[in-house]
Design a protein around this motif. Structure first.
Motif, PDB file in Angstrom:
ATOM      1  N   ALA A 254      -7.279  31.795   7.165  1.00 54.10           N
ATOM      2  CA  ALA A 254      -6.008  31.077   7.173  1.00 54.10           C
ATOM      3  C   ALA A 254      -5.858  30.113   6.005  1.00 54.10           C
ATOM      4  CB  ALA A 254      -5.851  30.315   8.487  1.00 54.10           C
ATOM      5  N   LEU A 255      -6.986  29.495   5.572  1.00 53.97           N
ATOM      6  CA  LEU A 255      -6.896  28.401   4.608  1.00 53.97           C
ATOM      7  C   LEU A 255      -7.704  28.614   3.337  1.00 53.97           C
ATOM      8  CD1 LEU A 255      -7.234  25.501   7.202  1.00 53.97           C
ATOM      9  CD2 LEU A 255      -5.152  26.158   5.997  1.00 53.97           C
ATOM     10  N   GLY A 256      -8.526  29.642   3.326  1.00 58.94           N
ATOM     11  CA  GLY A 256      -9.391  29.867   2.166  1.00 58.94           C
ATOM     12  C   GLY A 256      -8.605  30.040   0.876  1.00 58.94           C
ATOM     13  N   GLY A 257      -9.026  29.337  -0.169  1.00 55.90           N
ATOM     14  CA  GLY A 257      -8.390  29.449  -1.479  1.00 55.90           C
ATOM     15  C   GLY A 257      -7.180  28.561  -1.666  1.00 55.90           C
ATOM     16  N   ARG A 258      -6.693  27.907  -0.625  1.00 57.38           N
ATOM     17  CA  ARG A 258      -5.555  26.996  -0.753  1.00 57.38           C
ATOM     18  C   ARG A 258      -6.035  25.642  -1.281  1.00 57.38           C
ATOM     19  NH1 ARG A 258      -0.932  28.440   2.746  1.00 57.38           N
ATOM     20  NH2 ARG A 258      -1.395  30.376   3.862  1.00 57.38           N
ATOM     21  N   HIS A 259      -5.116  24.891  -1.864  1.00 58.28           N
ATOM     22  CA  HIS A 259      -5.444  23.554  -2.368  1.00 58.28           C
ATOM     23  C   HIS A 259      -4.345  22.577  -1.965  1.00 58.28           C
ATOM     24  CE1 HIS A 259      -5.948  20.151  -5.093  1.00 58.28           C
ATOM     25  NE2 HIS A 259      -7.213  20.507  -5.176  1.00 58.28           N
ATOM     26  N   TYR A 260      -4.774  21.390  -1.506  1.00 57.79           N
ATOM     27  CA  TYR A 260      -3.837  20.349  -1.103  1.00 57.79           C
ATOM     28  C   TYR A 260      -4.207  19.029  -1.781  1.00 57.79           C
ATOM     29  CZ  TYR A 260      -2.489  23.663   2.520  1.00 57.79           C
ATOM     30  OH  TYR A 260      -2.039  24.785   3.173  1.00 57.79           O
ATOM     31  N   ASP A 261      -3.192  18.222  -1.986  1.00 61.20           N
ATOM     32  CA  ASP A 261      -3.477  16.889  -2.514  1.00 61.20           C
ATOM     33  C   ASP A 261      -4.287  16.088  -1.507  1.00 61.20           C
ATOM     34  OD1 ASP A 261      -1.940  17.132  -4.978  1.00 61.20           O
ATOM     35  OD2 ASP A 261      -0.169  17.117  -3.686  1.00 61.20           O
TER      36      ASP A 261
ATOM     37  N   GLU B  58       0.593   2.837  15.449  1.00 64.27           N
ATOM     38  CA  GLU B  58      -0.126   2.267  14.311  1.00 64.27           C
ATOM     39  C   GLU B  58      -1.286   3.152  13.892  1.00 64.27           C
ATOM     40  OE1 GLU B  58       0.285  -2.459  13.969  1.00 64.27           O
ATOM     41  OE2 GLU B  58      -1.078  -1.813  15.567  1.00 64.27           O
ATOM     42  N   ALA B  59      -1.926   3.793  14.875  1.00 60.52           N
ATOM     43  CA  ALA B  59      -3.010   4.718  14.549  1.00 60.52           C
ATOM     44  C   ALA B  59      -2.499   5.844  13.651  1.00 60.52           C
ATOM     45  CB  ALA B  59      -3.623   5.292  15.827  1.00 60.52           C
ATOM     46  N   GLY B  60      -1.277   6.300  13.933  1.00 61.08           N
ATOM     47  CA  GLY B  60      -0.697   7.355  13.118  1.00 61.08           C
ATOM     48  C   GLY B  60      -0.259   6.899  11.751  1.00 61.08           C
ATOM     49  N   THR B  61       0.426   5.755  11.679  1.00 61.25           N
ATOM     50  CA  THR B  61       0.959   5.310  10.388  1.00 61.25           C
ATOM     51  C   THR B  61      -0.127   4.769   9.467  1.00 61.25           C
ATOM     52  OG1 THR B  61       1.554   3.157  11.351  1.00 61.25           O
ATOM     53  CG2 THR B  61       3.258   4.857  11.291  1.00 61.25           C
ATOM     54  N   PHE B  62      -1.209   4.226  10.037  1.00 59.66           N
ATOM     55  CA  PHE B  62      -2.297   3.766   9.173  1.00 59.66           C
ATOM     56  C   PHE B  62      -2.917   4.939   8.424  1.00 59.66           C
ATOM     57  CE2 PHE B  62      -6.894   2.665   8.608  1.00 59.66           C
ATOM     58  CZ  PHE B  62      -6.695   1.816   7.519  1.00 59.66           C
ATOM     59  N   ILE B  63      -3.142   6.037   9.121  1.00 57.39           N
ATOM     60  CA  ILE B  63      -3.680   7.228   8.452  1.00 57.39           C
ATOM     61  C   ILE B  63      -2.731   7.686   7.357  1.00 57.39           C
ATOM     62  CG2 ILE B  63      -4.219   9.682   8.755  1.00 57.39           C
ATOM     63  CD1 ILE B  63      -5.395   8.991  11.462  1.00 57.39           C
ATOM     64  N   SER B  64      -1.443   7.706   7.656  1.00 57.86           N
ATOM     65  CA  SER B  64      -0.450   8.097   6.664  1.00 57.86           C
ATOM     66  C   SER B  64      -0.515   7.189   5.435  1.00 57.86           C
ATOM     67  CB  SER B  64       0.950   8.058   7.282  1.00 57.86           C
ATOM     68  OG  SER B  64       1.950   8.266   6.317  1.00 57.86           O
ATOM     69  N   SER B  65      -0.719   5.904   5.676  1.00 61.69           N
ATOM     70  CA  SER B  65      -0.736   4.944   4.566  1.00 61.69           C
ATOM     71  C   SER B  65      -1.907   5.154   3.612  1.00 61.69           C
ATOM     72  CB  SER B  65      -0.787   3.508   5.109  1.00 61.69           C
ATOM     73  OG  SER B  65      -2.084   3.163   5.580  1.00 61.69           O
ATOM     74  N   LEU B  66      -2.958   5.820   4.094  1.00 64.59           N
ATOM     75  CA  LEU B  66      -4.150   6.011   3.266  1.00 64.59           C
ATOM     76  C   LEU B  66      -4.015   7.150   2.257  1.00 64.59           C
ATOM     77  CD1 LEU B  66      -6.925   5.591   6.000  1.00 64.59           C
ATOM     78  CD2 LEU B  66      -6.343   3.963   4.176  1.00 64.59           C
ATOM     79  N   THR B  67      -2.962   7.945   2.377  1.00 66.99           N
ATOM     80  CA  THR B  67      -2.841   9.108   1.507  1.00 66.99           C
ATOM     81  C   THR B  67      -2.744   8.733   0.032  1.00 66.99           C
ATOM     82  OG1 THR B  67      -0.443   9.141   1.868  1.00 66.99           O
ATOM     83  CG2 THR B  67      -1.810  10.566   3.272  1.00 66.99           C
ATOM     84  N   ASP B  68      -2.180   7.551  -0.270  1.00 68.79           N
ATOM     85  CA  ASP B  68      -2.044   7.161  -1.679  1.00 68.79           C
ATOM     86  C   ASP B  68      -2.885   5.939  -2.033  1.00 68.79           C
ATOM     87  OD1 ASP B  68      -0.650   5.226  -0.334  1.00 68.79           O
ATOM     88  OD2 ASP B  68       1.224   5.467  -1.454  1.00 68.79           O
ATOM     89  N   LYS B  69      -3.878   5.612  -1.173  1.00 65.03           N
ATOM     90  CA  LYS B  69      -4.727   4.460  -1.444  1.00 65.03           C
ATOM     91  C   LYS B  69      -6.006   4.890  -2.164  1.00 65.03           C
ATOM     92  CE  LYS B  69      -2.252   1.214   0.565  1.00 65.03           C
ATOM     93  NZ  LYS B  69      -1.079   2.024   0.948  1.00 65.03           N
TER      94      LYS B  69
END
Length: 288
Positions: A59-66, A196-207
């Motif tokens: 399903a995911l082999g060879g894909r790339h994500y930021d 907050e558990a959800g949004t904190f994880i989201s906030s880490l994407t660009d940290k």
């Protein structure tokens, strides 16, 4: 950013997805496809069996994500299936404060040393929950130290949408005078609100941060304080009895979670006592 979320269809995973979408990210969720997610055409979807290496590879082999956000990794093999099959610039793993042995007042990230213990490739049923979560982190610290990863450690997440119903247990048993076996009545414990558990994880994407990071509401509360509040609001009386139903937070020591590292990144967690009584009111209203 192009972001893959393993999981994300229930509880605080939904808040992560919704926050990422509100910021304009290109979000893909990878699940077994059995749960309705409500995101419509705002997300891409991949069907995968998370615990099966061949399924992950197909399903995911060879894909790339930021960024990959892994909400449903529990053991070291779960970590390996991602690391060996999917490309990414950043990997955010949903860990747990259960890795601390034991938790205590002012628990900090360095209280768990992921580099010093024996590592084992294991599956989800190989050991109890605390041990498999530690093995998952050992995999990151010892086998994938060269990768850009974050391990987010939360205590119990609670909210109106908490499918575990652990906090509700105390409310319902108190109101109905159902005997409870509680072994840590006075222990102060930490929690985090589900949104907050959800949004904190989201906030880490660009940290620009790597390694372990704690998240928790500010402050603590004891089971006794919870029960006292319910008794006062409802005029009922809790029955504490060793022969009663085993309470879900049994075995938890007295602890608090230090969040200075998270807050140094600009994220400010809420104060537990500002909202937990409102949550208890919600549960009180929900009990028949």
């Amino acid at each position: 950013m192009k972001i893959l979320i393993l999981g994300g269809t229930r509880f605080f995973g939904k808040y992560t997805v919704e926050d990422l979408l509100s910021k304009g990210h290109d979000v893909t969720i990878a699940t077994r496809g059995k749960a309705y997610d409500g995101y419509g055409d705002h997300v891409k979807r991949i069907i995968v069996e998370r615990t099966n290496e061949e399924s992950m590879k197909t399903a995911l082999g060879g894909r790339h994500y930021d960024v990959i956000i892994d909400k449903i990794a529990y053991c070291s093999n779960d970590i390996r299936y991602v690391m060996e099959n999917v490309g990414f610039d950043k990997y955010i793993y949903m860990s747990s404060t259960s890795v601390y042995d034991p938790k205590h007042i002012n628990t900090v990230e360095t209280d768990f040393d992921g580099t010093s213990k024996d590592f084992i490739w294991c599956d989800r049923k190989s050991f109890p929950y605390e041990q498999i979560k530690r093995q998952a982190e050992y995999a990151l610290w010892q086998k994938y130290a060269d990768k850009n990863w974050i391990a987010v450690r939360y205590p119990f997440a609670i909210g109106p949408d908490d499918y575990t119903k652990r906090l509700l247990f105390y409310v319902e048993h108190t109101m109905k005078s159902i005997p409870m076996n509680i072994d840590n009545l006075d222990a102060q414990m930490g929690f985090i609100r589900s949104d907050e558990a959800g949004t904190f994880i989201s906030s880490l994407t660009d940290k620009d941060v790597k390694g372990a990071i704690n998240g928790s509401a500010r402050g603590t509360i004891s089971v006794k304080e919870v029960i006292d509040y319910v008794e006062q609001k409802t005029g009922t009386k809790a029955v504490i009895d060793r022969e009663g139903d085993t309470a879900p937070y049994n075995g938890e020591p007295e602890y608090s979670i230090n969040t200075e590292r998270a807050e140094s990144l600009g994220f400010r967690f809420s104060v537990l006592h500002d909202w937990i009584y409102g949550l208890l009111d919600y549960y009180i209203q929900s009990v028949d």
